[in-house]
Motif scaffolding. Structure first.
Motif, PDB file in Angstrom:
ATOM      1  N   GLY A   1       9.380  19.131  54.214  1.00 42.90           N
ATOM      2  CA  GLY A   1       8.537  18.375  53.294  1.00 42.90           C
ATOM      3  C   GLY A   1       7.504  17.468  53.936  1.00 42.90           C
ATOM      4  O   GLY A   1       6.836  17.823  54.918  1.00 42.90           O
ATOM      5  N   VAL A   2       7.390  16.283  53.367  1.00 45.65           N
ATOM      6  CA  VAL A   2       6.373  15.317  53.793  1.00 45.65           C
ATOM      7  C   VAL A   2       6.590  14.919  55.252  1.00 45.65           C
ATOM      8  O   VAL A   2       5.640  14.845  56.044  1.00 45.65           O
ATOM      9  CB  VAL A   2       6.423  14.068  52.872  1.00 45.65           C
ATOM     10  CG1 VAL A   2       5.564  12.945  53.425  1.00 45.65           C
ATOM     11  CG2 VAL A   2       5.997  14.438  51.445  1.00 45.65           C
TER      12      VAL A   2
ATOM     13  N   HIS B   1      13.413  13.503  63.240  1.00 44.29           N
ATOM     14  CA  HIS B   1      14.752  13.140  62.769  1.00 44.29           C
ATOM     15  C   HIS B   1      15.119  13.955  61.518  1.00 44.29           C
ATOM     16  O   HIS B   1      14.262  14.310  60.708  1.00 44.29           O
ATOM     17  CB  HIS B   1      14.803  11.630  62.459  1.00 44.29           C
ATOM     18  CG  HIS B   1      15.949  11.282  61.566  1.00 44.29           C
ATOM     19  ND1 HIS B   1      15.815  11.161  60.203  1.00 44.29           N
ATOM     20  CD2 HIS B   1      17.261  11.103  61.837  1.00 44.29           C
ATOM     21  CE1 HIS B   1      16.993  10.885  59.678  1.00 44.29           C
ATOM     22  NE2 HIS B   1      17.884  10.850  60.650  1.00 44.29           N
TER      23      HIS B   1
HETATM   24  P1  NAP Z   1      12.576  16.451  51.111  1.00 44.96           P
HETATM   25  O1  NAP Z   1      11.672  17.627  51.121  1.00 44.96           O
HETATM   26  O2  NAP Z   1      13.752  16.427  50.202  1.00 44.96           O
HETATM   27  O3  NAP Z   1      13.042  16.196  52.636  1.00 44.96           O
HETATM   28  C1  NAP Z   1      13.925  15.144  52.870  1.00 44.96           C
HETATM   29  C2  NAP Z   1      14.011  14.871  54.344  1.00 44.96           C
HETATM   30  O4  NAP Z   1      14.825  13.699  54.521  1.00 44.96           O
HETATM   31  C3  NAP Z   1      14.682  15.979  55.126  1.00 44.96           C
HETATM   32  O5  NAP Z   1      14.166  15.971  56.428  1.00 44.96           O
HETATM   33  C4  NAP Z   1      16.143  15.552  55.132  1.00 44.96           C
HETATM   34  O6  NAP Z   1      16.885  16.066  56.252  1.00 44.96           O
HETATM   35  C5  NAP Z   1      16.001  14.040  55.235  1.00 44.96           C
HETATM   36  N1  NAP Z   1      17.135  13.354  54.623  1.00 44.96           N
HETATM   37  C6  NAP Z   1      17.573  13.451  53.355  1.00 44.96           C
HETATM   38  N2  NAP Z   1      18.666  12.695  53.193  1.00 44.96           N
HETATM   39  C7  NAP Z   1      18.923  12.129  54.377  1.00 44.96           C
HETATM   40  C8  NAP Z   1      19.934  11.285  54.870  1.00 44.96           C
HETATM   41  N3  NAP Z   1      20.949  10.850  54.102  1.00 44.96           N
HETATM   42  N4  NAP Z   1      19.899  10.906  56.161  1.00 44.96           N
HETATM   43  C9  NAP Z   1      18.905  11.337  56.970  1.00 44.96           C
HETATM   44  N5  NAP Z   1      17.917  12.149  56.580  1.00 44.96           N
HETATM   45  C10 NAP Z   1      17.933  12.546  55.299  1.00 44.96           C
HETATM   46  O7  NAP Z   1      11.784  15.099  50.768  1.00 44.96           O
HETATM   47  P2  NAP Z   1      10.191  14.858  50.615  1.00 44.96           P
HETATM   48  O8  NAP Z   1       9.804  15.254  49.250  1.00 44.96           O
HETATM   49  O9  NAP Z   1       9.493  15.380  51.774  1.00 44.96           O
HETATM   50  O10 NAP Z   1      10.177  13.254  50.622  1.00 44.96           O
HETATM   51  C11 NAP Z   1       9.852  12.501  51.787  1.00 44.96           C
HETATM   52  C12 NAP Z   1       9.647  11.058  51.362  1.00 44.96           C
HETATM   53  O11 NAP Z   1       8.579  10.986  50.418  1.00 44.96           O
HETATM   54  C13 NAP Z   1      10.867  10.430  50.682  1.00 44.96           C
HETATM   55  O12 NAP Z   1      11.003   9.095  51.075  1.00 44.96           O
HETATM   56  C14 NAP Z   1      10.508  10.504  49.217  1.00 44.96           C
HETATM   57  O13 NAP Z   1      11.178   9.525  48.455  1.00 44.96           O
HETATM   58  C15 NAP Z   1       9.012  10.273  49.276  1.00 44.96           C
HETATM   59  N6  NAP Z   1       8.306  10.783  48.108  1.00 44.96           N
HETATM   60  C16 NAP Z   1       8.338  12.109  47.806  1.00 44.96           C
HETATM   61  C17 NAP Z   1       7.661  12.542  46.666  1.00 44.96           C
HETATM   62  C18 NAP Z   1       7.655  13.992  46.252  1.00 44.96           C
HETATM   63  O14 NAP Z   1       7.139  14.284  45.159  1.00 44.96           O
HETATM   64  N7  NAP Z   1       8.152  14.910  47.045  1.00 44.96           N
HETATM   65  C19 NAP Z   1       6.992  11.638  45.849  1.00 44.96           C
HETATM   66  C20 NAP Z   1       6.976  10.294  46.210  1.00 44.96           C
HETATM   67  C21 NAP Z   1       7.633   9.874  47.341  1.00 44.96           C
HETATM   68  P3  NAP Z   1      17.652  17.512  56.150  1.00 44.96           P
HETATM   69  O15 NAP Z   1      16.587  18.560  56.181  1.00 44.96           O
HETATM   70  O16 NAP Z   1      18.537  17.545  57.338  1.00 44.96           O
HETATM   71  O17 NAP Z   1      18.397  17.483  54.847  1.00 44.96           O
END
Ligand code: NAP
Length: 256
Positions: free
Chosen positions: A17-18, A36
């Motif tokens: 993801g991001v 990480h």
């Molecule tokens: P994602 O695709 O679900 O990826 C999550 C990432 O965080 C993965 O690398 C995962 O590792 C890691 N992670 C999850 N739980 C964890 C834990 N307990 N300990 C350590 N690492 C952990 O998320 P994303 O959408 O890219 O989101 C990234 C950030 O952007 C987050 O803070 C999210 O709240 C924020 N955000 C996202 C959106 C959206 O629409 N996607 C919108 C606003 C804000 P693994 O691969 O090993 O599971």
């Protein structure tokens, strides 16, 4: 700030993801990146391989956040990978979202979100301080959900705490010329939102309430982070940068 080719970064949650997009973008800028992740070894290795294939440098660090010993595990792996180099850029990106309303979410789910989205970044920043070079960067990934009223209240509350963390740390870290900023994505195409992939109507609805007319892509966020990490942003601290493409900014075609 030192030459980009000698800078280092820790990007939490960088296997997918991001976070992956941020890691790839910083590495493309010449930064040596700690990728990480929590559990998905294959995804983390893919990120490192993609960075190396593009000519960059990176290593993976596994540490599940929100469990006992999480910060120690993370920094043991980080310091081993950095081999004595200081840290220039810390991106607190790892986050979890439980898309439930106030009457649906369990106390345990709320506690887990607080642990990963708030407690972990706070303790990571504290632990990173001796490693961070003067003039470094702390960039927290929050959410546009803190400026609107969605039904995912608990998630927004955790990100609101992260926003406050950014602002309140600026004076302490500013004494060492370290900037602290927040980037707030909108609804972005990642595994966090599988419904965007599976439901074209829902994706179209999101595009319809976004000023720039589409859903967000990880690279949209990564480019903003790269700016804040760069020397160009040396005079910017304590800011909340909206990277939502203008999500829910107005009523669109609605006329009363
Ligand atoms: P994602 O695709 O679900 O990826 C999550 C990432 O965080 C993965 O690398 C995962 O590792 C890691 N992670 C999850 N739980 C964890 C834990 N307990 N300990 C350590 N690492 C952990 O998320 P994303 O959408 O890219 O989101 C990234 C950030 O952007 C987050 O803070 C999210 O709240 C924020 N955000 C996202 C959106 C959206 O629409 N996607 C919108 C606003 C804000 P693994 O691969 O090993 O599971």
């Amino acid at each position: 700030m030192t030459d980009a080719t000698h800078r280092t970064a820790l990007v939490t949650g960088a296997s997918r993801g991001v976070g992956r997009a941020i890691a790839e973008r910083l590495a493309a800028d010449g930064v040596f990146v700690a990728v990480h992740y929590a559990r998905q070894d294959a995804a983390a290795q893919e990120t490192v391989a993609a960075i190396e294939k593009a000519g960059g440098r990176a290593f993976a660090v596994r540490a599940e956040l929100g469990v006992d010993g999480d910060i120690d595990t993370l920094f043991t792996g980080l310091e081993e990978g950095l081999r004595g180099q200081p840290l220039d850029i810390l991106v607190n990106n790892a986050g979890v979202a439980v898309p439930k309303s106030i009457d649906e979410i369990t106390p345990e789910e709320f506690d887990h979100m607080l642990a990963v989205n708030v407690r972990a970044p706070f303790l990571i920043i504290r632990r990173a301080l001796p490693l961070l070079r003067d003039g470094g960067r702390v960039i927290n990934i929050s959410s546009g959900a803190t400026r609107i009223a969605l039904r995912e209240h608990a998630y927004a509350v955790t990100k609101g705490a992260l926003d406050t963390m950014t602002r309140t740390l600026t004076m302490t870290l500013g004494a060492r010329s370290i900037t602290v900023n927040t980037v707030a994505p909108g609804i972005t195409e990642t595994d966090m939102n599988p419904w965007l992939r599976d439901n074209p109507e829902a994706a179209a609805a999101v595009a319809g309430v976004t000023a720039l007319g589409r859903t967000g892509r990880p690279a949209d966020i990564a480019d903003v982070v790269a700016f804040l990490a760069s020397d160009d942003a040396r005079w910017v601290t304590g800011q909340w940068l909206d990277a939502t493409g203008g999500l829910y900014l107005g009523p669109g075609g609605f006329r009363p």
